[in-house]
Design a protein around this motif. Structure first.
Motif, PDB file in Angstrom:
ATOM      1  N   ASP A 100       0.826  -1.204   0.000  1.00  0.00           N
ATOM      2  CA  ASP A 100       0.000   0.000   0.000  1.00  0.00           C
ATOM      3  C   ASP A 100       0.864   1.260   0.000  1.00  0.00           C
ATOM      4  O   ASP A 100       0.717   2.132   0.849  1.00  0.00           O
ATOM      5  N   PHE A 101       1.785   1.328  -0.976  1.00  0.00           N
ATOM      6  CA  PHE A 101       2.674   2.481  -1.088  1.00  0.00           C
ATOM      7  C   PHE A 101       2.850   2.855  -2.550  1.00  0.00           C
ATOM      8  O   PHE A 101       2.780   1.989  -3.434  1.00  0.00           O
ATOM      9  N   ARG A 102       3.076   4.125  -2.793  1.00  0.00           N
ATOM     10  CA  ARG A 102       3.480   4.582  -4.117  1.00  0.00           C
ATOM     11  C   ARG A 102       5.011   4.627  -4.113  1.00  0.00           C
ATOM     12  O   ARG A 102       5.603   5.426  -3.386  1.00  0.00           O
ATOM     13  N   VAL A 103       5.619   3.805  -4.913  1.00  0.00           N
ATOM     14  CA  VAL A 103       7.083   3.707  -4.924  1.00  0.00           C
ATOM     15  C   VAL A 103       7.654   4.617  -6.004  1.00  0.00           C
ATOM     16  O   VAL A 103       7.265   4.534  -7.168  1.00  0.00           O
ATOM     17  N   VAL A 104       8.575   5.475  -5.604  1.00  0.00           N
ATOM     18  CA  VAL A 104       9.268   6.362  -6.539  1.00  0.00           C
ATOM     19  C   VAL A 104      10.765   6.170  -6.345  1.00  0.00           C
ATOM     20  O   VAL A 104      11.272   6.325  -5.227  1.00  0.00           O
ATOM     21  N   VAL A 105      11.451   5.810  -7.405  1.00  0.00           N
ATOM     22  CA  VAL A 105      12.906   5.639  -7.355  1.00  0.00           C
ATOM     23  C   VAL A 105      13.541   6.732  -8.200  1.00  0.00           C
ATOM     24  O   VAL A 105      13.196   6.921  -9.370  1.00  0.00           O
ATOM     25  N   HIS A 106      14.443   7.441  -7.600  1.00  0.00           N
ATOM     26  CA  HIS A 106      15.120   8.576  -8.223  1.00  0.00           C
ATOM     27  C   HIS A 106      16.523   8.120  -8.609  1.00  0.00           C
ATOM     28  O   HIS A 106      17.279   7.657  -7.749  1.00  0.00           O
ATOM     29  N   GLY A 107      16.868   8.221  -9.868  1.00  0.00           N
ATOM     30  CA  GLY A 107      18.184   7.782 -10.318  1.00  0.00           C
ATOM     31  C   GLY A 107      19.176   8.922 -10.433  1.00  0.00           C
ATOM     32  O   GLY A 107      18.812  10.045 -10.771  1.00  0.00           O
ATOM     33  N   ASP A 108      20.423   8.630 -10.141  1.00  0.00           N
ATOM     34  CA  ASP A 108      21.469   9.626 -10.391  1.00  0.00           C
ATOM     35  C   ASP A 108      21.863   9.527 -11.869  1.00  0.00           C
ATOM     36  O   ASP A 108      21.291   8.727 -12.621  1.00  0.00           O
ATOM     37  N   PRO A 109      22.818  10.326 -12.347  1.00  0.00           N
ATOM     38  CA  PRO A 109      23.140  10.315 -13.785  1.00  0.00           C
ATOM     39  C   PRO A 109      23.616   8.966 -14.327  1.00  0.00           C
ATOM     40  O   PRO A 109      23.651   8.779 -15.555  1.00  0.00           O
ATOM     41  N   SER A 110      23.981   8.023 -13.456  1.00  0.00           N
ATOM     42  CA  SER A 110      24.479   6.729 -13.942  1.00  0.00           C
ATOM     43  C   SER A 110      23.352   5.777 -14.357  1.00  0.00           C
ATOM     44  O   SER A 110      23.614   4.730 -14.936  1.00  0.00           O
ATOM     45  N   LEU A 111      22.090   6.132 -14.074  1.00  0.00           N
ATOM     46  CA  LEU A 111      20.963   5.256 -14.401  1.00  0.00           C
ATOM     47  C   LEU A 111      20.145   5.829 -15.546  1.00  0.00           C
ATOM     48  O   LEU A 111      19.914   7.039 -15.622  1.00  0.00           O
ATOM     49  N   ASP A 112      19.669   4.933 -16.422  1.00  0.00           N
ATOM     50  CA  ASP A 112      18.872   5.371 -17.568  1.00  0.00           C
ATOM     51  C   ASP A 112      17.627   4.501 -17.710  1.00  0.00           C
ATOM     52  O   ASP A 112      17.219   3.814 -16.776  1.00  0.00           O
ATOM     53  N   HIS A 113      17.026   4.498 -18.905  1.00  0.00           N
ATOM     54  CA  HIS A 113      15.764   3.787 -19.145  1.00  0.00           C
ATOM     55  C   HIS A 113      15.891   2.284 -18.925  1.00  0.00           C
ATOM     56  O   HIS A 113      14.906   1.604 -18.661  1.00  0.00           O
ATOM     57  N   ARG A 114      17.111   1.730 -19.023  1.00  0.00           N
ATOM     58  CA  ARG A 114      17.263   0.290 -18.808  1.00  0.00           C
ATOM     59  C   ARG A 114      16.937  -0.074 -17.366  1.00  0.00           C
ATOM     60  O   ARG A 114      16.343  -1.117 -17.102  1.00  0.00           O
ATOM     61  N   PHE A 115      17.325   0.783 -16.445  1.00  0.00           N
ATOM     62  CA  PHE A 115      16.963   0.535 -15.054  1.00  0.00           C
ATOM     63  C   PHE A 115      15.462   0.685 -14.865  1.00  0.00           C
ATOM     64  O   PHE A 115      14.848  -0.063 -14.098  1.00  0.00           O
ATOM     65  N   ALA A 116      14.862   1.648 -15.527  1.00  0.00           N
ATOM     66  CA  ALA A 116      13.416   1.841 -15.410  1.00  0.00           C
ATOM     67  C   ALA A 116      12.676   0.576 -15.818  1.00  0.00           C
ATOM     68  O   ALA A 116      11.690   0.185 -15.174  1.00  0.00           O
ATOM     69  N   ALA A 117      13.147  -0.082 -16.881  1.00  0.00           N
ATOM     70  CA  ALA A 117      12.509  -1.328 -17.334  1.00  0.00           C
ATOM     71  C   ALA A 117      12.687  -2.434 -16.297  1.00  0.00           C
ATOM     72  O   ALA A 117      11.750  -3.192 -16.016  1.00  0.00           O
ATOM     73  N   MET A 118      13.868  -2.534 -15.716  1.00  0.00           N
ATOM     74  CA  MET A 118      14.117  -3.551 -14.691  1.00  0.00           C
ATOM     75  C   MET A 118      13.258  -3.293 -13.460  1.00  0.00           C
ATOM     76  O   MET A 118      12.676  -4.217 -12.883  1.00  0.00           O
ATOM     77  N   LEU A 119      13.167  -2.032 -13.071  1.00  0.00           N
ATOM     78  CA  LEU A 119      12.346  -1.672 -11.915  1.00  0.00           C
ATOM     79  C   LEU A 119      10.896  -2.060 -12.158  1.00  0.00           C
ATOM     80  O   LEU A 119      10.230  -2.618 -11.283  1.00  0.00           O
ATOM     81  N   SER A 120      10.403  -1.803 -13.355  1.00  0.00           N
ATOM     82  CA  SER A 120       9.018  -2.142 -13.693  1.00  0.00           C
ATOM     83  C   SER A 120       8.776  -3.642 -13.652  1.00  0.00           C
ATOM     84  O   SER A 120       7.693  -4.100 -13.266  1.00  0.00           O
ATOM     85  N   ASP A 121       9.767  -4.431 -14.029  1.00  0.00           N
ATOM     86  CA  ASP A 121       9.632  -5.887 -13.976  1.00  0.00           C
ATOM     87  C   ASP A 121       9.452  -6.371 -12.538  1.00  0.00           C
ATOM     88  O   ASP A 121       8.685  -7.304 -12.287  1.00  0.00           O
ATOM     89  N   HIS A 122      10.171  -5.766 -11.614  1.00  0.00           N
ATOM     90  CA  HIS A 122      10.142  -6.202 -10.218  1.00  0.00           C
ATOM     91  C   HIS A 122       9.011  -5.549  -9.421  1.00  0.00           C
ATOM     92  O   HIS A 122       8.403  -6.187  -8.561  1.00  0.00           O
ATOM     93  N   ILE A 123       8.779  -4.267  -9.700  1.00  0.00           N
ATOM     94  CA  ILE A 123       7.755  -3.511  -8.960  1.00  0.00           C
ATOM     95  C   ILE A 123       6.927  -2.774 -10.004  1.00  0.00           C
ATOM     96  O   ILE A 123       7.229  -1.617 -10.361  1.00  0.00           O
ATOM     97  N   PRO A 124       5.900  -3.416 -10.536  1.00  0.00           N
ATOM     98  CA  PRO A 124       5.184  -2.909 -11.720  1.00  0.00           C
ATOM     99  C   PRO A 124       4.667  -1.480 -11.615  1.00  0.00           C
ATOM    100  O   PRO A 124       4.671  -0.756 -12.612  1.00  0.00           O
TER     101      PRO A 124
END
Length: 275
Positions: A24-48
């Motif tokens: 019951d939480f809204r999860v927001v992950v903030h990336g530093d400059p080393s992270l791009d859309h590839r991490f966003a896809a991985m995050l979505s796989d684990h936490i839709p």
């Protein structure tokens, strides 16, 4: 949560270790400059339903905030860091300020990636069910390194929290509003107070609220195996653990394996119930 390419696997596991007790939480992950859309896809796989805020998106949002945007540019140069750690200044400025620009919910929680939840965090869920107050976790010893009189000169009337850890904190946006955030960070940034990390900023911010301490015995911070051994008898009661020097002594690996095993058993159980 703010994370980077070196820690993103830990970040996902930290979040999943909490979400197994409640989603019951809204999860927001903030990336530093080393992270791009590839991490966003991985995050979505684990936490839709998680939202990923890229560094460039956060930069654009900050540019539209005259006051906090300006402090975000100033703050990296105010951290008291050796040359070997200067690169951390920008990340700490992002962690200190960006949440106030991107958060939308009334209640906001900040979690470090080098944390793991081992048992249901009762105190946290009780806080989440309420509508007022903030909370913070603590180190073993008091870690305020600025004299009280210095703090009072810069932040009149404020009694700074003496034991404070910013690895897991929460607050209400109507109690820690934009004006208070700007005033506090601006006063500290333009003063003689040394700023050693983002933790210093959050200490002063939460000190201005009705803040509750989550006890070390249940929400410990370990920097080495010695501190862990001193508290091993409390391990069955650990709700979460925050790991400093996480790649040393094997402490993180031990608890991470416990969480992974628990998540695996839950997945098998869910598959069985779906048949």
């Amino acid at each position: 949560m703010l994370t980077c390419s070196a820690d993103y696997h830990m970040a996902i596991l930290a979040l999943k270790s909490l979400l197994r007790f409640s989603s019951d939480f809204r999860v927001v992950v903030h990336g530093d400059p080393s992270l791009d859309h590839r991490f966003a896809a991985m995050l979505s796989d684990h936490i839709p339903n998680a939202r990923f805020v890229s560094s460039s998106e956060a930069d654009r949002i900050a540019e539209n905030s005259f006051d906090l945007g300006g402090l975000r540019r100033e703050l990296p140069d105010r951290f008291s860091l050796s040359e070997d750690f200067r690169y951390r200044g920008r990340a700490w400025a992002m962690k200190s300020i960006d949440l106030h620009l991107t958060a939308k919910s009334k209640s906001v929680v900040l979690l470090d990636s080098d944390t793991l939840f081992l048992n249901e965090p009762d105190e946290f869920f009780q806080w989440a069910a309420e509508t007022t107050g903030s909370f913070y976790t603590v180190p073993y010893w008091p870690n305020l390194r600025v004299p009280a009189e210095t703090v009072s000169k810069v932040l009149p009337g404020l009694k700074a929290i003496e034991k404070f850890n910013a690895g897991f904190i929460g607050y209400r946006r109507d109690e820690l509003d934009h004006e208070r955030v700007v005033r506090t960070i601006e006063n500290v940034c333009h003063s003689e107070i040394p700023i050693f990390s983002d933790e210093c900023i959050w200490r002063y911010l939460l000190s201005s609220t009705n803040a509750t301490e989550f006890p070390f015995s249940r929400y410990p911070l370990f920097g080495d195996r010695r501190r862990y051994r001193q508290n091993v008898e409390n391990e069955p009661g650990f709700r979460y653990v925050h790991f400093l020097l996480k790649h040393e002594s094997g402490i993180y690996r031990k608890f991470a394996q416990q969480v992974v095993d628990s998540l695996g058993r839950a997945a098998v159980s869910n598959e069985g119930s779906d048949r």
